[in-house]
Design a protein around this motif. Structure first.
Motif, PDB file in Angstrom:
ATOM      1  N   THR A 208       0.842  -1.197   0.000  1.00  0.00           N
ATOM      2  CA  THR A 208       0.000   0.000   0.000  1.00  0.00           C
ATOM      3  C   THR A 208       0.875   1.243   0.000  1.00  0.00           C
ATOM      4  OG1 THR A 208      -1.664  -1.225   1.255  1.00  0.00           O
ATOM      5  CG2 THR A 208      -1.887   1.174   1.167  1.00  0.00           C
ATOM      6  N   LYS A 209       0.545   2.168  -0.859  1.00  0.00           N
ATOM      7  CA  LYS A 209       1.313   3.393  -0.983  1.00  0.00           C
ATOM      8  C   LYS A 209       0.908   4.370   0.105  1.00  0.00           C
ATOM      9  CE  LYS A 209       2.594   6.919  -4.395  1.00  0.00           C
ATOM     10  NZ  LYS A 209       2.357   7.398  -5.781  1.00  0.00           N
ATOM     11  N   LEU A 210       1.900   4.854   0.830  1.00  0.00           N
ATOM     12  CA  LEU A 210       1.665   5.792   1.922  1.00  0.00           C
ATOM     13  C   LEU A 210       2.391   7.094   1.632  1.00  0.00           C
ATOM     14  CD1 LEU A 210       2.274   3.367   4.940  1.00  0.00           C
ATOM     15  CD2 LEU A 210       0.105   3.905   3.826  1.00  0.00           C
ATOM     16  N   GLY A 211       1.715   8.208   1.938  1.00  0.00           N
ATOM     17  CA  GLY A 211       2.297   9.526   1.707  1.00  0.00           C
ATOM     18  C   GLY A 211       2.306  10.357   2.975  1.00  0.00           C
ATOM     19  N   ARG A 212       3.291  11.207   3.101  1.00  0.00           N
ATOM     20  CA  ARG A 212       3.406  12.092   4.253  1.00  0.00           C
ATOM     21  C   ARG A 212       3.308  13.537   3.774  1.00  0.00           C
ATOM     22  NH1 ARG A 212       8.515  11.389   8.080  1.00  0.00           N
ATOM     23  NH2 ARG A 212       7.406   9.412   8.428  1.00  0.00           N
ATOM     24  N   VAL A 213       2.397  14.289   4.383  1.00  0.00           N
ATOM     25  CA  VAL A 213       2.146  15.673   3.999  1.00  0.00           C
ATOM     26  C   VAL A 213       2.666  16.586   5.105  1.00  0.00           C
ATOM     27  CG1 VAL A 213       0.404  17.371   3.344  1.00  0.00           C
ATOM     28  CG2 VAL A 213       0.134  14.984   2.657  1.00  0.00           C
ATOM     29  N   HIS A 214       3.478  17.548   4.749  1.00  0.00           N
ATOM     30  CA  HIS A 214       4.024  18.526   5.706  1.00  0.00           C
ATOM     31  C   HIS A 214       3.236  19.827   5.571  1.00  0.00           C
ATOM     32  CE1 HIS A 214       7.564  16.092   6.768  1.00  0.00           C
ATOM     33  NE2 HIS A 214       7.504  15.689   5.500  1.00  0.00           N
ATOM     34  N   MET A 215       2.710  20.336   6.696  1.00  0.00           N
ATOM     35  CA  MET A 215       1.920  21.567   6.713  1.00  0.00           C
ATOM     36  C   MET A 215       2.556  22.560   7.676  1.00  0.00           C
ATOM     37  SD  MET A 215      -1.940  19.981   6.796  1.00  0.00           S
ATOM     38  CE  MET A 215      -2.650  21.614   6.639  1.00  0.00           C
ATOM     39  N   GLN A 216       2.310  23.860   7.401  1.00  0.00           N
ATOM     40  CA  GLN A 216       2.817  24.913   8.272  1.00  0.00           C
ATOM     41  C   GLN A 216       2.007  24.973   9.562  1.00  0.00           C
ATOM     42  OE1 GLN A 216       2.747  28.530   6.032  1.00  0.00           O
ATOM     43  NE2 GLN A 216       4.339  27.858   4.579  1.00  0.00           N
ATOM     44  N   THR A 217       2.587  25.583  10.588  1.00  0.00           N
ATOM     45  CA  THR A 217       1.902  25.693  11.873  1.00  0.00           C
ATOM     46  C   THR A 217       0.670  26.589  11.742  1.00  0.00           C
ATOM     47  OG1 THR A 217       4.031  25.464  12.990  1.00  0.00           O
ATOM     48  CG2 THR A 217       2.181  26.287  14.309  1.00  0.00           C
ATOM     49  N   GLN A 218      -0.464  26.115  12.203  1.00  0.00           N
ATOM     50  CA  GLN A 218      -1.723  26.854  12.075  1.00  0.00           C
ATOM     51  C   GLN A 218      -2.101  27.510  13.406  1.00  0.00           C
ATOM     52  OE1 GLN A 218      -4.700  24.193  10.609  1.00  0.00           O
ATOM     53  NE2 GLN A 218      -3.752  23.954   8.597  1.00  0.00           N
ATOM     54  N   ASP A 219      -2.655  28.740  13.305  1.00  0.00           N
ATOM     55  CA  ASP A 219      -3.155  29.475  14.469  1.00  0.00           C
ATOM     56  C   ASP A 219      -4.658  29.289  14.511  1.00  0.00           C
ATOM     57  OD1 ASP A 219      -3.664  31.084  16.586  1.00  0.00           O
ATOM     58  OD2 ASP A 219      -2.966  32.946  15.655  1.00  0.00           O
TER      59      ASP A 219
END
Length: 254
Positions: A208-219
């Motif tokens: 199974t293909k797994l992906g990692r998403v990086h997001m900026q810090t949210q306020d």
């Protein structure tokens, strides 16, 4: 017998001299798509002659002419033989195989002859055949043994080697070795197209293909939300506390 079932035995009545004219053997190599060839001949000048050769692009690469001495066939050893197609264990003894360039090329050719299929794992029960090549006194001694296993005090069985045959002694008469440039071309391996590694993408044990998403810090204080009627609590969804509060309001109004 040692090459069954990966070997093909051919007989030809015409005289063949590999060192003078190797075209007939090269044509057989192209016809049967074979990269290795063993040619046996006998004459008054060169009795009991064995010629081993390797091919590259259906042309002779390395060639060794060996004079056979003290030959003992399989039938001369009254012992149970290993089964056909068994992958042998190859052992090379002697300093000539390590320091002499001619014997090193012969060692490479012998490994190619008896290598067989590539295996990742070898079972101890399937190891029945051992071929020993010993280089000493300008000769190569070939011995074949059958592995016999006996009970021991530990889990590992006791191993003994029994002469199985054939046995023979070789003396190198003539050689024709490939040029270094041709040998380098023959040993060149094709580059395998490896898949490019994609960042933040991996696969689990099931593929199974797994992906990692990086997001900026949210306020979350600045997060805008919309008030929707569907999110309001209805009278039927009110709890026991809400019921008691509504009863008090009714009394006070009365």
């Amino acid at each position: 017998r040692l090459k069954k079932p990966r070997g093909l035995l051919l007989g030809w009545r015409h005289e063949v001299r590999p060192f003078e004219n190797a075209v007939p053997l090269e044509s057989f190599s192209q016809k049967y798509d074979a990269s290795l060839c063993a040619f046996v001949s006998h004459s008054k000048k060169r009795p009991h002659n064995l010629t081993l050769m390797s091919m590259f692009d259906h042309q002779v690469l390395d060639m060794f002419e060996l004079s056979v001495e003290n030959y003992k066939s399989l039938s001369s050893f009254k012992i149970q033989k290993s089964f056909e197609g068994c992958k042998p264990c190859l052992i090379f003894n002697g300093e000539l195989f390590e320091h002499d360039s001619t014997y090193q090329r012969l060692k490479t050719l012998l490994i190619s002859f008896f290598y067989g299929e590539e295996l990742k794992h070898v079972s101890l029960q399937g190891l029945e055949h051992v071929i020993v090549f010993t280089a000493a006194e300008d000769k190569v001694y070939m011995r074949n043994y059958r592995v016999e296993m006996f009970k021991s005090a530990s889990k590992i069985p006791r191993i003994e080697l029994a002469d199985m045959g054939p046995h023979m002694d070789w003396r190198i008469d003539r050689t024709r070795l490939a040029e270094p440039s041709l040998l380098k071309q023959a040993c060149k391996r094709s580059k395998v197209n490896k898949p490019k590694k994609v960042k933040n993408v991996s696969y689990d044990a099931f593929g199974t293909k797994l992906g990692r998403v990086h997001m900026q810090t949210q306020d979350f204080g600045k997060l805008q939300t919309r008030k929707m009627k569907g999110l309001k609590r209805s009278a039927t969804d009110s709890g026991p506390n809400d019921t008691a509060g509504s009863a008090k309001k009714r009394k006070s109004s009365a």
